[in-house]
Write a protein that holds these residues in place. Structure first.
Motif, PDB file in Angstrom:
ATOM      1  N   ARG A 125      30.281   5.351  -0.564  1.00 15.53           N
ATOM      2  CA  ARG A 125      29.236   4.316  -0.523  1.00 15.53           C
ATOM      3  C   ARG A 125      28.453   4.296  -1.830  1.00 15.53           C
ATOM      4  NH1 ARG A 125      26.717   5.405   5.575  1.00 15.53           N
ATOM      5  NH2 ARG A 125      28.648   5.009   6.729  1.00 15.53           N
ATOM      6  N   LEU A 126      29.147   4.548  -2.912  1.00 19.84           N
ATOM      7  CA  LEU A 126      28.492   4.658  -4.204  1.00 19.84           C
ATOM      8  C   LEU A 126      28.167   3.273  -4.751  1.00 19.84           C
ATOM      9  CD1 LEU A 126      30.781   7.447  -5.684  1.00 19.84           C
ATOM     10  CD2 LEU A 126      28.539   7.714  -4.596  1.00 19.84           C
ATOM     11  N   GLY A 127      26.896   3.076  -5.128  1.00 20.88           N
ATOM     12  CA  GLY A 127      26.457   1.803  -5.665  1.00 20.88           C
ATOM     13  C   GLY A 127      25.937   1.943  -7.082  1.00 20.88           C
ATOM     14  N   GLY A 128      25.337   0.858  -7.582  1.00 20.53           N
ATOM     15  CA  GLY A 128      24.812   0.866  -8.943  1.00 20.53           C
ATOM     16  C   GLY A 128      25.833   0.409  -9.955  1.00 20.53           C
ATOM     17  N   ASP A 129      25.372   0.251 -11.189  1.00 21.23           N
ATOM     18  CA  ASP A 129      26.240  -0.203 -12.267  1.00 21.23           C
ATOM     19  C   ASP A 129      27.180   0.904 -12.720  1.00 21.23           C
ATOM     20  OD1 ASP A 129      25.196  -2.704 -12.255  1.00 21.23           O
ATOM     21  OD2 ASP A 129      23.917  -2.436 -14.012  1.00 21.23           O
ATOM     22  N   PHE A 130      28.293   0.462 -13.277  1.00 19.28           N
ATOM     23  CA  PHE A 130      29.258   1.397 -13.847  1.00 19.28           C
ATOM     24  C   PHE A 130      28.543   2.223 -14.917  1.00 19.28           C
ATOM     25  CE2 PHE A 130      32.684   2.919 -16.452  1.00 19.28           C
ATOM     26  CZ  PHE A 130      33.772   3.044 -15.607  1.00 19.28           C
ATOM     27  N   PRO A 131      28.443   3.548 -14.745  1.00 20.29           N
ATOM     28  CA  PRO A 131      27.643   4.353 -15.670  1.00 20.29           C
ATOM     29  C   PRO A 131      28.320   4.525 -17.025  1.00 20.29           C
ATOM     30  CG  PRO A 131      28.646   5.748 -14.010  1.00 20.29           C
ATOM     31  CD  PRO A 131      29.002   4.340 -13.644  1.00 20.29           C
ATOM     32  N   ILE A 132      27.572   4.258 -18.080  1.00 23.69           N
ATOM     33  CA  ILE A 132      28.097   4.420 -19.431  1.00 23.69           C
ATOM     34  C   ILE A 132      28.447   5.871 -19.706  1.00 23.69           C
ATOM     35  CG2 ILE A 132      25.803   4.743 -20.427  1.00 23.69           C
ATOM     36  CD1 ILE A 132      28.748   2.878 -22.070  1.00 23.69           C
ATOM     37  N   SER A 133      27.811   6.800 -18.977  1.00 22.69           N
ATOM     38  CA  SER A 133      28.063   8.229 -19.194  1.00 22.69           C
ATOM     39  C   SER A 133      29.501   8.609 -18.874  1.00 22.69           C
ATOM     40  CB  SER A 133      27.101   9.073 -18.357  1.00 22.69           C
ATOM     41  OG  SER A 133      27.207   8.754 -16.982  1.00 22.69           O
ATOM     42  N   ILE A 134      30.181   7.789 -18.068  1.00 26.79           N
ATOM     43  CA  ILE A 134      31.592   8.080 -17.764  1.00 26.79           C
ATOM     44  C   ILE A 134      32.413   8.105 -19.040  1.00 26.79           C
ATOM     45  CG2 ILE A 134      33.679   6.999 -16.812  1.00 26.79           C
ATOM     46  CD1 ILE A 134      32.225   6.460 -14.285  1.00 26.79           C
ATOM     47  N   THR A 135      32.059   7.269 -19.986  1.00 23.72           N
ATOM     48  CA  THR A 135      32.840   7.202 -21.230  1.00 23.72           C
ATOM     49  C   THR A 135      32.635   8.425 -22.110  1.00 23.72           C
ATOM     50  OG1 THR A 135      31.107   5.994 -22.432  1.00 23.72           O
ATOM     51  CG2 THR A 135      32.713   4.701 -21.174  1.00 23.72           C
ATOM     52  N   ASN A 136      31.687   9.304 -21.734  1.00 21.29           N
ATOM     53  CA  ASN A 136      31.461  10.552 -22.476  1.00 21.29           C
ATOM     54  C   ASN A 136      32.094  11.755 -21.802  1.00 21.29           C
ATOM     55  OD1 ASN A 136      29.863   9.230 -24.434  1.00 21.29           O
ATOM     56  ND2 ASN A 136      28.066   9.354 -23.099  1.00 21.29           N
ATOM     57  N   LEU A 137      32.866  11.511 -20.760  1.00 25.20           N
ATOM     58  CA  LEU A 137      33.519  12.628 -20.087  1.00 25.20           C
ATOM     59  C   LEU A 137      34.606  13.229 -20.963  1.00 25.20           C
ATOM     60  CD1 LEU A 137      33.809  11.260 -16.422  1.00 25.20           C
ATOM     61  CD2 LEU A 137      32.134  12.877 -17.340  1.00 25.20           C
ATOM     62  N   SER A 138      35.169  14.307 -20.485  1.00 27.94           N
ATOM     63  CA  SER A 138      36.149  15.072 -21.254  1.00 27.94           C
ATOM     64  C   SER A 138      37.346  14.219 -21.671  1.00 27.94           C
ATOM     65  CB  SER A 138      36.638  16.255 -20.409  1.00 27.94           C
ATOM     66  OG  SER A 138      37.780  16.845 -20.968  1.00 27.94           O
ATOM     67  N   VAL A 139      37.813  14.459 -22.896  1.00 24.50           N
ATOM     68  CA  VAL A 139      39.039  13.787 -23.336  1.00 24.50           C
ATOM     69  C   VAL A 139      40.244  14.332 -22.594  1.00 24.50           C
ATOM     70  CG1 VAL A 139      38.171  13.212 -25.633  1.00 24.50           C
ATOM     71  CG2 VAL A 139      39.274  15.432 -25.252  1.00 24.50           C
ATOM     72  N   GLU A 140      40.047  15.400 -21.826  1.00 22.67           N
ATOM     73  CA  GLU A 140      41.115  15.948 -20.989  1.00 22.67           C
ATOM     74  C   GLU A 140      41.270  15.169 -19.681  1.00 22.67           C
ATOM     75  OE1 GLU A 140      43.011  18.465 -22.043  1.00 22.67           O
ATOM     76  OE2 GLU A 140      41.839  18.539 -23.895  1.00 22.67           O
ATOM     77  N   LEU A 141      40.338  14.259 -19.393  1.00 24.40           N
ATOM     78  CA  LEU A 141      40.359  13.524 -18.125  1.00 24.40           C
ATOM     79  C   LEU A 141      41.633  12.691 -18.013  1.00 24.40           C
ATOM     80  CD1 LEU A 141      38.497  13.053 -15.642  1.00 24.40           C
ATOM     81  CD2 LEU A 141      37.771  10.936 -16.755  1.00 24.40           C
ATOM     82  N   THR A 142      42.412  12.937 -16.958  1.00 28.02           N
ATOM     83  CA  THR A 142      43.657  12.191 -16.735  1.00 28.02           C
ATOM     84  C   THR A 142      43.528  11.193 -15.600  1.00 28.02           C
ATOM     85  OG1 THR A 142      44.516  13.892 -15.233  1.00 28.02           O
ATOM     86  CG2 THR A 142      45.065  14.109 -17.565  1.00 28.02           C
ATOM     87  N   ASP A 143      42.694  11.499 -14.595  1.00 23.32           N
ATOM     88  CA  ASP A 143      42.575  10.643 -13.415  1.00 23.32           C
ATOM     89  C   ASP A 143      41.113  10.290 -13.169  1.00 23.32           C
ATOM     90  OD1 ASP A 143      45.039  12.425 -13.088  1.00 23.32           O
ATOM     91  OD2 ASP A 143      45.397  10.940 -11.533  1.00 23.32           O
ATOM     92  N   LEU A 144      40.793   8.997 -13.219  1.00 23.93           N
ATOM     93  CA  LEU A 144      39.449   8.504 -12.907  1.00 23.93           C
ATOM     94  C   LEU A 144      39.589   7.496 -11.782  1.00 23.93           C
ATOM     95  CD1 LEU A 144      36.437   8.270 -13.434  1.00 23.93           C
ATOM     96  CD2 LEU A 144      36.936   6.613 -15.243  1.00 23.93           C
TER      97      LEU A 144
END
Length: 790
Positions: A350-369
């Motif tokens: 039930r997550l609301g709100g705008d797409f957080p810009i902080s997601i783009t600062n996550l690890s470069v190792e991130l494979t699945d979002l």
């Protein structure tokens, strides 16, 4: 007392020596030969060294003790041995190590294994052993490691195994075990690793296991265990890996969860019925690497993870986390400290709100979002292209708006891009074509406009292309037909025009074609019949015309919808033979003639044909008019026009062999007279002559033709104004009105014949084009006649 102890020790050693000499290596040799005799005959070659010619201690997989030369180790893992395990294995009384894993042994585990009282290591994993776990194993009191992984043993865990107090590792995973865990397992206080995953065990976890204070790895996943989170586990403070996924556990987790289990590295409790909130103390476990709480009934907010720098997986999908409001995704910023983060799964909450810009600062190792099926709004930021390691990006079923960032083209490793069911708009950026590893592209149910980018043809590994229910226009790029691995091509409910590209037949792995409710027109390509893997074809709601091409090879097709188009001609009888057909809708078209009555046409719920005025016959449930045989009009007994422009002409053209005409004067291509080799170009020439002969009524050897005046030049000189002068009179006196469409059809037919008879072979009409044009002529003729009748 000291003398007595010395006496007892000497007596024991004497007995051991007596046993060693009494049984000798002959006992071991005989036991192993009996073991070999029970191995399937075709696999005994792997034990060829087991014979009287070789010393026992040199046999394959056999190790002997230095002192008495008795067999102490038998390691036969991975030799592909079949058959059954001989009870003679129990005579290897000095055995400390027995590994029969990764073979194909069937039967049961012999009770005699319990005679191996010196045994410390026993591995019979990955076989086909049944009959349950023998209780006699409890006699192997020195066992440290017991591994029976992946055998269909069945039954329950014998309570007698609670006497194996030296056991350090126990693996009963995927053994088809039933029943409850025995309370006697609490006696195994030396256990460090225990696995019961992938069975059918049930009931609550007994409180007695609280005594297993040295436990580091506990696996209970994929069973039917129930009850609240086992209180006994809270006492296992040494636990590093806890797997409880996909059971029937319920209730709330204790708020001090992270304090009681401070050494956890991997925690997987997904697929249960846990309720309440995620304990905030979970974020105090600095050693955490993987967290799986997905598929539960958890509520509340998601805690922050600043103190968990080694976090790799955070899987919380399919719960009820969040409140459909801003702030639900604030915890994301804390994950920027997790430099090893690989998977973030938050979908189905039930997550609301705008797409957080902080997601783009996550690890470069991130494979699945994965944030699908939430209430996330706003735009996808251009900085999304910073996540260079992404392989899966799933944002479907949210409320995202705005255009797609062109920076998506930077994610060169992306394999899945699912943005369907949002409010995204603008054009599909051509940079999508940079994603050469893309396998799934799903952009359906948005507001995209503009054309389909031809650059998609660069995505050579694409399996699923789904862009339906948008506002796309333009044509279907021919580059898409290069995607030879494509399984799904789905673009319904757009404003796409043009026709289905002629080389659709290159998509030989295509299973589902959905291009319904667009503005497509023209005839379907004959190559559609090359898509032999096809199961579903949806073409309804367009303006396709002409006949249904020959797709009789698509015997695996299940659903076909061609309704609401302008298809004509007869309904192909080969549909009767489609044994897997579940749905065939040919309604609201211009089909004519009789409806087949065999096979699937006997079921009116499978076949729909309403809205075709010129259809007749079929089963009575279709409520069509009966077919009435009629005498042909006077003078048509159609060389009639219908019989010469009929589909059969072009089909016989495809089967034409020049063997019968190659040597005939007037029919042979000019190059044959100069020693040219037989070719398809020569066949085209011969066919062209036949066409001209049929519609002029004059053979190429007619006395009219002398010197350079041939049937070809005779026809060419009369076009286009004098077409009726050279036409066979039987055509003009068959009861048809002389004029359009007869005149126009004749012009095109003569043109086809002339183009087939060009002197230069390379200038002649291709076989497929000749057939296509003749079929088109027939359809134009019938279509115009029907219109005239109305």
């Amino acid at each position: 007392m000291g003398s007595r102890r010395l006496f007892l020790l000497l007596a024991f050693n004497a007995l051991m020596l007596l046993e060693a000499y009494r049984f000798t290596d002959k006992t071991d040799r005989q036991a192993l030969l009996e073991f070999k005799s029970q191995v399937s005959e075709d696999k005994r070659v792997f034990l060829s060294s087991w014979n009287q010619s070789f010393p026992l201690c040199s046999w394959e997989g056999v190790t002997c003790g230095r002192k008495h030369k008795r067999v102490t180790s038998l390691d036969l893992r991975g030799l592909q041995l079949g058959g059954v395990i001989s009870p003679s294995i129990g005579n290897l009384s000095f055995l400390t190590y027995l590994d029969l894993s990764n073979n194909s042994f069937g039967g049961t585990i012999p009770q005699e294994v319990g005679n191996l009282f010196r045994l410390e290591y026993l591995d019979m994993g990955i076989n086909y052993l049944g009959g349950g776990i023998p209780a006699s194993l409890s006699n192997c009191s020195r066992l440290l490691d017991l591994d029976l992984f992946s055998n269909p043993l069945g039954r329950g865990v014998p309570s007698e195994l609670g006497s194996l107090t030296n056991l350090v590792s126990l693996n009963f995973r995927e053994n088809n075990l039933k029943g409850k865990l025995p309370t006697s397992l609490g006696n195994l206080t030396s256990l460090i690793r225990a696995s019961f995953g992938g069975n059918n065990m049930e009931g609550e976890i007994p409180d007695d296991v609280a005594r297993l204070s040295q436990m580091m790895i506990l696996e209970l996943s994929f069973n039917q265990f129930s009850g609240v989170f086992p209180p006994a586990i809270y006492n296992m403070s040494s636990l590093e890996n806890l797997y409880m996924a996909f059971n029937h556990f319920s209730g709330r987790l204790r708020p001090d969860f992270g304090i009681l289990l401070p050494n956890l590295q991997e925690l997987n409790m997904g697929g249960n019925f846990f309720t309440g909130s995620i304990p905030t103390t979970l974020s105090n476990i600095s050693t955490l690497q993987k967290v799986g709480l997905n598929d539960n009934n958890l509520t509340g907010s998601i805690p922050t993870f600043e103190k968990v720098p080694n976090l790799q997986w955070l899987l919380l999908r399919s719960n009820s986390l969040g409140s459909y409001s801003f702030g639900d995704l604030d915890f994301i910023s804390s994950l920027t400290n997790c430099t090893q983060l690989e998977k973030l799964g938050l979908g189905g909450n039930r997550l609301g709100g705008d797409f957080p810009i902080s997601i783009t600062n996550l690890s470069v190792e991130l494979t699945d979002l994965l944030l699908e099926n939430n209430h996330i709004s706003g735009r996808i930021p251009q900085e999304i292209g910073n996540l260079l390691g992404l392989q899966t990006l799933g944002l479907r079923e949210n409320m995202l708006s705005g255009p797609l960032p062109t920076s998506l083209g930077n994610l060169l490793g992306l394999g899945v891009l699912d943005l369907s069911s949002n409010k995204l708009s603008g054009v599909i950026p051509s940079t999508i074509g940079n994603l050469t590893r893309l396998q799934k592209l799903r952009l359906s149910n948005n507001i995209f406009e503009g054309t389909i980018p031809p650059s998609l043809g660069n995505c050579s590994e694409l399996l699923h292309l789904e862009i339906g229910y948008n506002k796309l226009n333009g044509t279907i790029p021919k580059e898409i037909m290069q995607l030879s691995h494509l399984l799904t091509l789905s673009m319904p409910s757009n404003s796409i025009s043009g026709t289905l590209p002629n080389d659709v037949g290159r998509l030989q792995n295509l299973v589902r074609l959905s291009i319904s409710d667009n503005k497509l027109s023209g005839e379907l390509s004959q190559t559609l019949g090359n898509c032999l893997s096809m199961e579903e074809i949806y073409l309804q709601g367009n303006s396709f015309d002409g006949i249904i091409p020959n797709i009789k090879g698509l015997v695996g097709v299940k659903r076909v919808d061609m309704s609401n188009n302008h298809f004509s001609g007869s309904i192909p009888g080969y549909f009767e033979n489609f044994s897997k057909l579940e749905y065939l809708n040919l309604s609201i078209n211009n089909f004519e003639g009789s409806v087949p009555t065999k096979g699937k046409f006997q079921n009116s719920t499978v076949v729909l044909v309403y809205g075709n005025k010129n259809l007749c016959g079929g089963i009575k449930e279709l409520k069509l008019k009966p077919c009435i045989a009629q005498e042909p009009p006077m003078g048509t007994k159609h060389p009639s026009l219908l019989k010469k422009v009929a589909i059969g002409v072009s089909e016989s053209f495809n089967q034409l062999s020049s063997a019968g005409v190659r040597g005939t004067i007037g029919y042979a291509a000019p190059e044959y007279g100069m020693g040219g080799q037989p070719s398809i170009h020569g066949d085209v020439y011969s066919f062209g002559v036949l066409v001209l002969e049929m519609f002029t009524g004059k053979r190429p050897t007619n006395e009219l033709f002398e010197g350079s005046f041939t049937l070809h030049s005779y026809t060419k000189s009369a076009l286009p104004e004098r077409v009726l002068d050279i036409a066979d009179k039987s055509i003009l006196h068959n009861g048809l009105r002389v004029g359009f469409p007869v005149v126009e059809c004749l012009k095109v037919i003569f043109d086809v014949g002339l183009r087939c008879c060009e002197e230069s072979p390379t200038n002649r009409l291709a076989t497929s084009e000749a057939a296509k044009e003749l079929i088109s002529i027939r359809e134009r003729f019938f279509k115009t006649r029907r219109t005239a009748r109305r």
